[in-house]
Design an enzyme around this catalytic site. Structure first.
Site, mmCIF file in Angstrom:
data_model
loop_
_atom_site.group_PDB
_atom_site.id
_atom_site.type_symbol
_atom_site.label_atom_id
_atom_site.label_comp_id
_atom_site.label_asym_id
_atom_site.label_seq_id
_atom_site.Cartn_x
_atom_site.Cartn_y
_atom_site.Cartn_z
ATOM 1 N N SER A 253 24.937 -4.757 43.777
ATOM 2 C CA SER A 253 25.313 -4.813 42.371
ATOM 3 C C SER A 253 24.105 -5.276 41.570
ATOM 4 C CB SER A 253 26.464 -5.805 42.175
ATOM 5 O OG SER A 253 25.958 -7.116 42.346
ATOM 6 N N LYS A 254 24.325 -5.496 40.291
ATOM 7 C CA LYS A 254 23.244 -5.905 39.381
ATOM 8 C C LYS A 254 22.534 -7.163 39.871
ATOM 9 C CE LYS A 254 23.718 -3.900 34.921
ATOM 10 N NZ LYS A 254 25.113 -3.521 34.615
ATOM 11 N N ARG A 255 23.283 -8.025 40.573
ATOM 12 C CA ARG A 255 22.680 -9.271 41.030
ATOM 13 C C ARG A 255 21.490 -9.038 41.962
ATOM 14 N NH1 ARG A 255 25.761 -11.799 44.444
ATOM 15 N NH2 ARG A 255 27.245 -10.082 44.557
ATOM 16 N N HIS A 256 21.469 -7.874 42.610
ATOM 17 C CA HIS A 256 20.390 -7.611 43.569
ATOM 18 C C HIS A 256 19.253 -6.790 42.959
ATOM 19 C CE1 HIS A 256 24.231 -7.902 45.854
ATOM 20 N NE2 HIS A 256 23.512 -8.788 46.495
ATOM 21 N N GLY A 257 19.122 -6.805 41.653
ATOM 22 C CA GLY A 257 18.186 -5.870 41.016
ATOM 23 C C GLY A 257 19.096 -4.762 40.530
#
Ligand code: GLU
Length: 495
Positions: A253-257
């Site tokens: 998700s966005k949390r990983h880039g």
């Protein structure tokens, strides 16, 4: 004779194309190309509230950028058109009538509130809730009456007793007990089909032979298999490919880039590198140590039994490494084109600034930066000084390098020497610095660091002499003056 392979990628246009979707389409595309089959693109846009035209555009653009050219689908059509589900309602109606007539589907008038109430009651008794088939008891006459009164209804699939199994090309036999499956909705009250129903009808009409999709759909597959059987269509083969997770093993998700393909395109990653990276996520050719695969090599070697059934972990460092390998190999003109697109998109330059001279300037920048770049967009992130006189200084480094005994004088000396040169070539500027440092009996670095800071505002970057040549005399003198001025201001303010 073996049937022609027909595979499909069937995105729902509710956002951008994420990396998981890109890899699903890659595997479908590679399998089609490997087997001489047909790659179909179908847009699953029956969720009217969430589907948008912009998302369709973004997904098509991303697929084109990745080079997954489809043989049938939007823009190319084909024998089973249209390839947008929202334009295929007729086919779903046709099949729903078949199911209603044979008693394999039935109308349900239960409202969401009624269902919630009964579900709660069942769960409070400690039992699992499945639709309780209340509406299955309705006689045809009762159904007619309610319909004529305008009552809202859905159509449910009647799940028979027993077990449902299918062969997954990655994991072998998969068996579900039908009690785990609900009499799920086929057609919603607004007349739109649900995913499971539309997917089966379309896959059957489009003669799809292999369904290759994410394993988040594995629990849908027994429902779909039952539907194929109820409709009298042959069941395709299945390959459920594992999810892509972040390093912390949660879904990407966005949390990983960013998980979106557009993000990587806009940052200046190369499509071939992206395809190579996505292919290596959960696919191995069996050749130890081989990481770099051209498209052709992927196609030649691709086989579904070499796809791992374990989830893959997205590793930005590895993608960056792979992209830097491709950047080193890429044509200069390709990199320049990407750079110019980024400059325009990020409003660093206006489109009309792209003259032949400017393109030539970009060629020189790319030539000195390509060895150190992970992605082309790094040029505007780390070396904006190539395109603006108004660059920010790294003030901490500025103070260290320039606010010390002698740095100002050395800058002035360089300026005087450079002023006398016709052009700041690598050779001429190197000579100047060598002579100055010999004369003063100090290390060349004592000139190089202040100069670099003065003309770029940062401590690192390409070789100083190359940098001087690329920027040219006018900019260099201007920037030295600007920096000398800054030194004065800082001195006055007591820094
Ligand atoms: N529209 C579905 C999705 O985007 C397609 C799933 C499938 O391939 O059957 O997840």
């Amino acid at each position: 004779m073996e049937k022609t392979v027909r595979v499909r990628f069937a995105p729902s246009p509710t956002g951008f194309l994420h990396l998981g979707g890109a890899r699903t389409s890659l595997f479908n595309w590679a399998y089609a190309r490997k087997t001489g089959g047909v790659f179909v693109l179908r847009i699953e846009d029956t969720d009217v509230a969430r589907s948008t035209d912009e998302s369709v555009e973004v997904i098509l653009d991303s697929l084109k950028w990745l080079g997954f050219n489809w043989d049938e689908g939007p823009g190319v059509d084909g024998p089973y058109k249209p390839y947008y589900q929202s334009m295929r309602l007729f086919f779903y109606q046709e099949q729903i009538q078949k199911l209603l007539q044979t008693g394999k589907a039935y109308r349900c008038f239960c409202s969401a509130e009624e269902l919630a109430e009964r579900r709660e009651k069942t769960m409070a008794e400690g039992k699992n809730w499945r639709y309780d088939r209340k509406c299955l008891q309705l006689s045809p006459a009762e159904v007619e009456t309610r319909l004529s009164q305008g009552a809202s209804s859905v159509i449910r699939f009647f799940i028979p007793e027993g077990e449902t199994s299918f062969i997954d090309m990655l994991r072998g036999d998969v068996i579900f007990n039908n009690v785990e499956l609900d009499d799920f909705v086929l057609l919603k009250s607004d007349g739109m089909p649900t995913y499971n129903f539309a997917c089966v009808v379309d896959d059957a009409y489009m003669k799809i032979t292999h369904v290759i999709r994410g394993d988040d759909h594995i629990s849908n597959t027994p429902r779909q298999v039952l539907l194929y059987k109820a409709l009298g269509f042959p069941v395709p083969q299945y390959a459920h490919i594992p999810m892509i997770l972040g390093k912390d093993k949660t879904r990407l998700s966005k949390r990983h880039g960013s998980p979106s393909v557009t993000y990587y395109r806009d940052k200046g990653y190369l499509p071939d590198a992206m395809v190579n990276y996505l292919a290596r996520l959960s696919w191995a050719s069996g050749e130890e140590e081989k990481e770099i695969f051209t498209r052709q090599e992927i196609i030649e070697r691709f086989s579904l039994d070499q796809v791992s059934k374990h989830s893959a972990v997205f590793d930005l460092d590895k993608l960056n490494w792979m992209n830097s390998v491709y950047i080193r190999e890429a044509d200069q003109s390709t990199l320049v084109q990407i750079l110019v697109e980024i400059l325009i998109r990020e409003q660093v330059i206006k489109p009309n600034a792209v003259t032949p001279d400017f393109t030539h300037y970009c060629e020189k920048i790319v030539a000195v930066m390509r060895e150190r770049m992970k992605y082309v967009g790094q040029i505007t992130e780390d070396a904006r000084y190539f395109f603006t006189e108004d660059f920010e200084y790294d003030w901490i480094a500025f103070d260290k390098v320039l606010m010390n005994e002698g740095a100002e004088d050395r800058l002035v000396l360089c300026r005087e020497e450079f002023k006398e040169l016709d052009e700041l070539t690598v050779e001429a500027t190197e000579d100047v610095i060598r002579n100055l440092s010999e004369k003063q009996n100090i290390k060349a670095a004592q000139f190089i660091h202040p100069l670099r800071m003065a003309i770029s505002g940062v401590k690192g970057g390409p070789g100083l002499f190359e940098l001087l040549e690329i920027l040219g005399k006018e900019k260099v003198l201007f920037r030295i003056d600007r920096t000398l001025n800054q030194i004065k201001i800082r001195k006055q303010s007591g820094n």
